[in-house]
Design a protein around this motif. Structure first.
Motif, short mmCIF file in Angstrom:
data_model
loop_
_atom_site.label_atom_id
_atom_site.label_comp_id
_atom_site.label_asym_id
_atom_site.label_seq_id
_atom_site.Cartn_x
_atom_site.Cartn_y
_atom_site.Cartn_z
N ALA A 1 8.11 -1.61 -12.14
CA ALA A 1 7.51 -0.83 -11.06
C ALA A 1 6.12 -0.40 -11.53
N ARG A 2 5.13 -0.56 -10.65
CA ARG A 2 3.78 -0.21 -11.06
C ARG A 2 3.03 0.50 -9.95
N ASP A 3 2.07 1.29 -10.39
CA ASP A 3 1.09 1.89 -9.49
C ASP A 3 -0.23 1.25 -9.86
N ALA A 4 -0.76 0.39 -8.98
CA ALA A 4 -1.90 -0.46 -9.31
C ALA A 4 -1.55 -1.27 -10.56
N GLY B 1 5.90 19.63 -18.15
CA GLY B 1 4.49 19.41 -17.91
C GLY B 1 4.14 18.05 -17.35
N ALA B 2 5.15 17.21 -17.11
CA ALA B 2 4.87 15.88 -16.58
C ALA B 2 4.53 15.96 -15.10
N TYR B 3 3.66 15.06 -14.64
CA TYR B 3 3.29 15.02 -13.24
C TYR B 3 4.13 13.97 -12.52
N PRO B 4 4.69 14.30 -11.36
CA PRO B 4 5.48 13.33 -10.61
C PRO B 4 4.60 12.33 -9.86
N TYR B 5 5.09 11.14 -9.67
CA TYR B 5 4.40 10.15 -8.85
C TYR B 5 4.74 10.38 -7.37
N ARG B 6 3.78 10.05 -6.51
CA ARG B 6 4.00 10.21 -5.08
C ARG B 6 4.21 8.89 -4.37
N HIS B 7 3.79 7.80 -4.98
CA HIS B 7 3.97 6.49 -4.35
C HIS B 7 3.81 5.40 -5.41
N PHE B 8 4.06 4.17 -5.04
CA PHE B 8 3.85 3.05 -5.93
C PHE B 8 3.31 1.88 -5.12
N THR B 9 2.74 0.91 -5.79
CA THR B 9 2.03 -0.16 -5.08
C THR B 9 2.51 -1.56 -5.43
N GLY B 10 3.53 -1.69 -6.26
CA GLY B 10 3.99 -3.03 -6.58
C GLY B 10 5.28 -3.06 -7.37
N ILE B 11 5.99 -4.15 -7.20
CA ILE B 11 7.19 -4.46 -7.99
C ILE B 11 7.04 -5.89 -8.49
N ASP B 12 7.10 -6.08 -9.79
CA ASP B 12 7.07 -7.42 -10.37
C ASP B 12 8.46 -7.80 -10.85
N VAL B 13 8.89 -9.00 -10.50
CA VAL B 13 10.18 -9.51 -10.97
C VAL B 13 9.91 -10.80 -11.73
N THR C 1 0.82 -1.20 0.00
CA THR C 1 0.00 0.00 0.00
C THR C 1 0.86 1.25 0.00
N LYS C 2 0.76 2.04 -1.05
CA LYS C 2 1.37 3.37 -1.13
C LYS C 2 2.77 3.44 -0.54
N ALA C 3 3.68 2.71 -1.09
CA ALA C 3 5.06 2.73 -0.61
C ALA C 3 5.86 3.83 -1.27
N VAL C 4 6.81 4.40 -0.52
CA VAL C 4 7.77 5.35 -1.09
C VAL C 4 9.15 4.72 -1.14
N LYS C 5 9.28 3.54 -0.55
CA LYS C 5 10.56 2.85 -0.58
C LYS C 5 10.32 1.35 -0.53
N TRP C 6 11.06 0.62 -1.34
CA TRP C 6 11.00 -0.85 -1.38
C TRP C 6 12.42 -1.38 -1.45
N GLU C 7 12.68 -2.43 -0.71
CA GLU C 7 14.01 -3.01 -0.72
C GLU C 7 13.90 -4.53 -0.69
N GLN C 8 14.66 -5.18 -1.53
CA GLN C 8 14.67 -6.64 -1.58
C GLN C 8 16.09 -7.15 -1.78
N ARG C 9 16.49 -8.10 -0.94
CA ARG C 9 17.77 -8.77 -1.11
C ARG C 9 17.50 -10.20 -1.55
N SER C 10 18.05 -10.56 -2.68
CA SER C 10 17.77 -11.86 -3.27
C SER C 10 19.02 -12.53 -3.77
N ALA C 11 19.03 -13.85 -3.72
CA ALA C 11 20.08 -14.65 -4.35
C ALA C 11 19.49 -15.24 -5.62
N VAL C 12 20.07 -14.92 -6.76
CA VAL C 12 19.54 -15.34 -8.06
C VAL C 12 20.63 -16.00 -8.88
#
Length: 270
Positions: A107-110, A237-249, A84-95
């Motif tokens: 990165a997506r908003d909805a 004229g672009a509008y900035p985003y204030r938050h995001f709601t998902g990260i797909d990998v 929900t409405k994150a301004v920061k996301w962090e993930q540590r993964s072994a790939v």
């Protein structure tokens, strides 16, 4: 909305994304998130405030190291993190990718994808190809590539929309990765952010090599660095985003274990 996001890749690289220009919309469409989660085969709440859902034919399992993602055989397989409405996301993964593997982060908003980063092995040994895309401008935004070493800027190069960048001498990249991503708003400037004030609202992807370096062409000259940053060029004229709601990998990989994952919500968010 104000999109600011950053990412990192483990023993071999650091990935980040930070901010995107786009339409001004402060509402979160929870129904669209629920639709995506119900369409996924499996969802778990392994990490606080984050719902992790398997995509495609992927499977999720709780393990000692964190959250294991298996069955990554096609580009549609992967894991979706919703929150929900994150301004920061962090993930540590072994790939573990292998020569035929690859990663794509979105990165997506909805349901709106605001930026992506595709990472694939190059034809030559120890080479990596990265292709960022940004949606702030019609037809895609251009961007600036910044190269750092030890936190010091080594060079910058403007790039047209859709430009793919090849990195050489990036050893061990195909074995392990650690990813971080976050959005930074006007009042939440993180120590990792080296962007000027004029860049606030731009999408930024960042990747770094841990205990290693890479080489990349910057304005016709080879430059050695340990961190690369792709900064979207903000259109007038672009509008900035204030938050995001998902990260797909999405990934084609033989191993993908999320060791930790966290989000930070805007101040005052419930």
């Amino acid at each position: 909305m104000h999109l600011k996001m950053t990412g990192t890749l483990l023993a071999s690289m650091l990935l980040s994304m930070a901010g995107c220009a786009g339409g001004a919309d402060d509402t979160q469409t929870s129904g669209s998130l629920n639709t995506q989660e119900s369409a996924a085969q499996q969802c778990l709440n392994q990490f606080d405030g984050i719902t992790s859902c398997a995509l495609g034919r992927a499977k999720l399992a709780t393990v000692k190291e964190g959250l294991a993602v298996s069955g990554l055989l096609a580009k549609t397989d992967g894991v979706s993190s919703t929150f929900t409405k994150a301004v920061k996301w962090e993930q540590r993964s072994a790939v573990s990718l292998g020569q035929a593997g690859g990663l794509q982060l979105a990165a997506r908003d909805a349901d709106q994808v605001v930026s992506t980063l595709r990472i694939t092995p190059g034809r030559e040994a120890n080479t990596v190809i990265m292709a960022p895309t940004f949606t702030g401008s019609p037809g895609g935004s251009s961007y600036t590539m910044n190269i750092y070493r030890g936190g010091v800027l080594q060079g910058s190069s403007p790039q047209p929309a859709g430009m793919m960048i090849t990195f050489t001498n990036w050893r061990d990249f195909l074995r392990w990765a650690e990813m971080h991503a976050w959005f930074l708003n006007d009042f939440d400037i993180d120590m990792h952010s080296r962007r000027a004030a004029a860049d606030v609202g731009a999408c930024v992807w960042r990747m770094g090599a841990e205990n290693n370096t890479f080489t990349v062409d910057v304005n016709g000259k080879p430059v050695v660095g340990d961190e690369v940053e792709f900064v979207e060029t903000i259109a007038d004229g672009a509008y900035p985003y204030r938050h995001f709601t998902g990260i797909d990998v999405n990934a084609v990989a033989s191993q993908f274990t999320i060791r930790s994952e966290s989000i930070t919500q805007p101040e005052g968010a419930k």
